[in-house]
Write a protein that holds these residues in place. Structure first.
Motif, PDB file in Angstrom:
ATOM      1  N   THR A  71    -103.019  -5.711 -23.179  1.00  0.00           N
ATOM      2  CA  THR A  71    -101.986  -6.097 -22.667  1.00  0.00           C
ATOM      3  C   THR A  71    -100.361  -5.195 -23.233  1.00  0.00           C
ATOM      4  OG1 THR A  71    -102.060  -8.127 -23.490  1.00  0.00           O
ATOM      5  CG2 THR A  71     -99.948  -7.743 -23.405  1.00  0.00           C
ATOM      6  N   ARG A  72    -100.910  -4.313 -23.959  1.00  0.00           N
ATOM      7  CA  ARG A  72    -100.311  -2.955 -24.024  1.00  0.00           C
ATOM      8  C   ARG A  72    -101.078  -1.773 -23.667  1.00  0.00           C
ATOM      9  NH1 ARG A  72    -100.472  -4.937 -30.115  1.00  0.00           N
ATOM     10  NH2 ARG A  72     -99.691  -6.992 -29.935  1.00  0.00           N
ATOM     11  N   SER A  73    -101.018  -1.630 -22.299  1.00  0.00           N
ATOM     12  CA  SER A  73    -102.405  -0.312 -21.697  1.00  0.00           C
ATOM     13  C   SER A  73    -101.733  -0.411 -20.136  1.00  0.00           C
ATOM     14  CB  SER A  73    -103.905  -1.050 -21.537  1.00  0.00           C
ATOM     15  OG  SER A  73    -103.406  -2.046 -20.825  1.00  0.00           O
ATOM     16  N   GLY A  74    -102.082   0.208 -20.029  1.00  0.00           N
ATOM     17  CA  GLY A  74    -101.626   0.679 -18.620  1.00  0.00           C
ATOM     18  C   GLY A  74    -103.150   0.268 -18.040  1.00  0.00           C
ATOM     19  N   LEU A 118    -109.742 -10.901 -29.820  1.00  0.00           N
ATOM     20  CA  LEU A 118    -107.141 -11.021 -30.338  1.00  0.00           C
ATOM     21  C   LEU A 118    -107.128  -9.073 -30.124  1.00  0.00           C
ATOM     22  CD1 LEU A 118    -106.748 -12.977 -33.604  1.00  0.00           C
ATOM     23  CD2 LEU A 118    -107.080 -13.266 -30.639  1.00  0.00           C
ATOM     24  N   ASP A 119    -108.117  -8.007 -30.550  1.00  0.00           N
ATOM     25  CA  ASP A 119    -108.514  -6.665 -30.386  1.00  0.00           C
ATOM     26  C   ASP A 119    -108.475  -6.600 -28.857  1.00  0.00           C
ATOM     27  OD1 ASP A 119    -108.719  -6.719 -33.387  1.00  0.00           O
ATOM     28  OD2 ASP A 119    -110.908  -6.371 -33.142  1.00  0.00           O
ATOM     29  N   GLY A 120    -108.977  -6.723 -28.405  1.00  0.00           N
ATOM     30  CA  GLY A 120    -109.688  -6.643 -27.226  1.00  0.00           C
ATOM     31  C   GLY A 120    -108.664  -6.925 -26.421  1.00  0.00           C
ATOM     32  N   THR A 121    -107.712  -8.124 -26.270  1.00  0.00           N
ATOM     33  CA  THR A 121    -106.544  -9.191 -25.591  1.00  0.00           C
ATOM     34  C   THR A 121    -105.323  -7.990 -25.767  1.00  0.00           C
ATOM     35  OG1 THR A 121    -107.449 -10.994 -26.067  1.00  0.00           O
ATOM     36  CG2 THR A 121    -105.012 -11.253 -26.058  1.00  0.00           C
ATOM     37  N   LYS A 172    -111.354   2.101 -20.127  1.00  0.00           N
ATOM     38  CA  LYS A 172    -110.519   1.883 -19.371  1.00  0.00           C
ATOM     39  C   LYS A 172    -109.569   1.950 -20.342  1.00  0.00           C
ATOM     40  CE  LYS A 172    -110.110   1.638 -14.896  1.00  0.00           C
ATOM     41  NZ  LYS A 172    -109.310   2.605 -13.761  1.00  0.00           N
ATOM     42  N   LEU A 173    -110.413   0.783 -21.199  1.00  0.00           N
ATOM     43  CA  LEU A 173    -109.408   0.962 -22.959  1.00  0.00           C
ATOM     44  C   LEU A 173    -110.234   2.102 -24.094  1.00  0.00           C
ATOM     45  CD1 LEU A 173    -108.008  -2.936 -23.301  1.00  0.00           C
ATOM     46  CD2 LEU A 173    -106.891  -1.612 -22.247  1.00  0.00           C
ATOM     47  N   GLN A 174    -110.932   2.404 -23.854  1.00  0.00           N
ATOM     48  CA  GLN A 174    -112.146   3.289 -24.463  1.00  0.00           C
ATOM     49  C   GLN A 174    -112.139   2.548 -25.914  1.00  0.00           C
ATOM     50  OE1 GLN A 174    -108.712   5.021 -23.854  1.00  0.00           O
ATOM     51  NE2 GLN A 174    -110.110   5.339 -21.802  1.00  0.00           N
ATOM     52  N   TRP A 175    -112.591   1.466 -25.503  1.00  0.00           N
ATOM     53  CA  TRP A 175    -112.705   0.293 -26.900  1.00  0.00           C
ATOM     54  C   TRP A 175    -113.796  -1.002 -25.749  1.00  0.00           C
ATOM     55  CZ3 TRP A 175    -111.959  -4.918 -26.589  1.00  0.00           C
ATOM     56  CH2 TRP A 175    -112.080  -5.494 -28.110  1.00  0.00           C
ATOM     57  N   ALA A 176    -115.146  -1.567 -27.013  1.00  0.00           N
ATOM     58  CA  ALA A 176    -115.241  -2.011 -27.032  1.00  0.00           C
ATOM     59  C   ALA A 176    -116.356  -2.895 -28.233  1.00  0.00           C
ATOM     60  CB  ALA A 176    -116.622  -2.303 -25.806  1.00  0.00           C
ATOM     61  N   PRO A 177    -116.093  -4.451 -28.377  1.00  0.00           N
ATOM     62  CA  PRO A 177    -116.544  -5.140 -29.430  1.00  0.00           C
ATOM     63  C   PRO A 177    -117.772  -4.501 -30.315  1.00  0.00           C
ATOM     64  CG  PRO A 177    -116.787  -6.722 -27.710  1.00  0.00           C
ATOM     65  CD  PRO A 177    -116.250  -4.693 -27.303  1.00  0.00           C
ATOM     66  N   ASN A 178    -117.570  -4.691 -31.272  1.00  0.00           N
ATOM     67  CA  ASN A 178    -119.461  -4.213 -31.281  1.00  0.00           C
ATOM     68  C   ASN A 178    -120.325  -5.209 -32.948  1.00  0.00           C
ATOM     69  OD1 ASN A 178    -118.020  -3.195 -33.233  1.00  0.00           O
ATOM     70  ND2 ASN A 178    -118.067  -0.970 -32.673  1.00  0.00           N
ATOM     71  N   MET A 179    -119.293  -6.166 -33.288  1.00  0.00           N
ATOM     72  CA  MET A 179    -119.672  -6.943 -34.512  1.00  0.00           C
ATOM     73  C   MET A 179    -120.394  -7.753 -33.824  1.00  0.00           C
ATOM     74  SD  MET A 179    -117.818 -10.230 -36.259  1.00  0.00           S
ATOM     75  CE  MET A 179    -116.872  -9.248 -36.805  1.00  0.00           C
ATOM     76  N   PRO A 180    -121.951  -7.295 -35.256  1.00  0.00           N
ATOM     77  CA  PRO A 180    -123.310  -8.303 -34.320  1.00  0.00           C
ATOM     78  C   PRO A 180    -123.058  -9.851 -34.373  1.00  0.00           C
ATOM     79  CG  PRO A 180    -123.269  -6.508 -36.663  1.00  0.00           C
ATOM     80  CD  PRO A 180    -122.305  -6.691 -36.022  1.00  0.00           C
ATOM     81  N   LEU A 181    -123.459 -10.180 -33.888  1.00  0.00           N
ATOM     82  CA  LEU A 181    -123.694 -12.029 -33.957  1.00  0.00           C
ATOM     83  C   LEU A 181    -123.447 -12.778 -35.227  1.00  0.00           C
ATOM     84  CD1 LEU A 181    -123.342 -14.458 -31.980  1.00  0.00           C
ATOM     85  CD2 LEU A 181    -125.647 -14.085 -31.499  1.00  0.00           C
ATOM     86  N   ARG A 182    -124.716 -12.723 -35.701  1.00  0.00           N
ATOM     87  CA  ARG A 182    -124.582 -12.533 -37.528  1.00  0.00           C
ATOM     88  C   ARG A 182    -124.077 -13.026 -38.172  1.00  0.00           C
ATOM     89  NH1 ARG A 182    -129.680 -14.217 -40.246  1.00  0.00           N
ATOM     90  NH2 ARG A 182    -128.778 -14.577 -42.274  1.00  0.00           N
ATOM     91  N   LYS A 183    -123.061 -11.384 -38.231  1.00  0.00           N
ATOM     92  CA  LYS A 183    -122.016 -11.466 -38.874  1.00  0.00           C
ATOM     93  C   LYS A 183    -120.785 -12.740 -38.548  1.00  0.00           C
ATOM     94  CE  LYS A 183    -118.741  -8.078 -40.728  1.00  0.00           C
ATOM     95  NZ  LYS A 183    -118.290  -7.241 -40.977  1.00  0.00           N
ATOM     96  N   GLY A 184    -120.492 -13.214 -37.096  1.00  0.00           N
ATOM     97  CA  GLY A 184    -119.505 -12.821 -37.137  1.00  0.00           C
ATOM     98  C   GLY A 184    -120.168 -15.109 -37.189  1.00  0.00           C
TER      99      GLY A 184
END
Ligand code: NAD
Length: 324
Positions: free
Chosen positions: A237-240, A230-233, A294-306
């Protein structure tokens, strides 16, 4: 002024989480789906039940100027649904019709921003044969050769959204999701995906027993926790930047490793029985260079936590079922 959003597929896994996220951000939200959410009450201000394959229904759904439209509705499932070949005609017809109708209804209402959830399944099979070295950079999409009709429909619809942007100046945004998982998603019944299926099998198994794993388990994937999806989505959607862009994790594991992590979380010793079953490509991983750029962002949560959060929820569902 209160911002407004439409979530198509709001009765589904990602759509249900997205409604909650948008409500938390202060949006007025309309959800639409064939059904209500199976595992939680919707927080949408308005929820329309109906079939987005019907263009008249679509027009009645898009009857106001939403600030953001999220098109997540699709005929969808895990490997047991989309890779057996038995549902190909439905998958292609249903999902393509939804996209044709929703996008055109948004065009007629001059909707500002429209997000479309494509899938990593559109990447060519020939780049995903080596499990330790799959290629899924955005520009590797062509020459196209998805391994499923589900992937071909996603590719067609990506092109549809790009064409409306090109010809009609619409602000369309396309993400290629890579295996999204988390609580409140399908975990049984044949449409569930690997993380939920493995959580269920481990939750149902006694320590010291075995569970079935499709194939040799050496096929690789990465899995993205739904909140990061959802962060990425919403950022996209609010980016250029229109995409298509990968929204996925770069933490690649084999399915055998996935089973081991879930077993460890459950505190059970679980053995694997490898059986024939639909598997999809041998290897797949997200490539996050473009989204980072492009968004200066990427996910970083460890798989185990999710997985810890997902296992806790699936286990509670299994317990609830066995009491019923
Ligand atoms: P989901 O199946 O839980 O949600 C899709 C929803 O669309 C369902 O609630 C379904 O009832 C609804 N729908 C289907 N046909 C409809 C119709 N004719 N009219 C109205 N509603 C209809 O799936 P999800 O996991 O939440 O996926 C959401 C989107 O993300 C889909 O487009 C999917 O292809 C894409 N995606 C998901 C993943 C993933 O790992 N979950 C990966 C890649 C892409």
């Amino acid at each position: 002024m209160t911002r407004s959003a439409l979530v198509c597929g709001a009765g589904g896994f990602i759509g249900g989480h997205l409604v909650r996220r948008l409500k938390g951000e202060g949006f007025w939200v309309r959800g639409v789906d064939l059904k209500f959410h199976e595992y939680s009450e919707t927080e949408a201000d308005d929820f329309m039940i109906g079939d987005l394959r019907d263009q008249w229904f679509c027009r009645s759904v898009v009857d106001r100027a939403f600030d953001e439209v999220y098109q997540l509705a699709a005929d969808m499932g895990g490997a047991g649904y989309i890779f057996t070949g038995e549902h190909d005609a439905d998958v292609m017809h249903n999902s393509a019709t939804i996209n044709l109708n929703v996008l055109d209804a948004c065009y007629k209402r001059r909707i500002g921003r429209i997000f479309y959830s494509s899938s990593a399944c559109m990447y060519p099979a020939y780049n995903q044969e080596d499990p330790s070295n799959p290629l899924c950079s955005e520009e590797s999409a062509y020459p196209a050769a998805p391994d499923s009709e589900y992937g071909w429909e996603k590719l067609f619809s990506e092109r549809l959204y790009l064409a409306y942007r090109r010809n009609y100046g619409m602000k369309t945004f396309i993400a290629r999701y890579h295996n999204i998982f988390g609580p409140f998603g399908t975990w049984t019944g044949g449409r569930e995906k690997a993380p939920a299926a493995i959580c269920r099998k481990v939750a149902e198994a006694k320590s010291g027993s075995e569970i079935e794993v499709w194939g040799d388990g050496n096929q690789t994937r990465s899995f993205l926790y739904v909140e990061e999806c959802l962060d990425g989505t919403t950022r996209l959607t609010r980016s250029g930047f229109s995409g298509p862009v990968n929204v996925g994790s770069e933490e690649m594991v084999t399915i055998n490793q996935l089973v081991d992590i879930v077993s460890d979380i459950a505190g059970k010793q679980i053995f694997k029985k490898h059986v024939a079953g639909p598997q999809g490509v041998r290897g797949r991983n997200s490539d996050n260079r473009l989204i980072q750029e492009k968004l200066q962002w990427a996910p970083n949560m460890p798989l185990r936590k999710g997985l810890e959060m997902t296992y806790a929820w699936v286990e509670s569902q299994v317990r609830g079922n066995s009491r019923a």
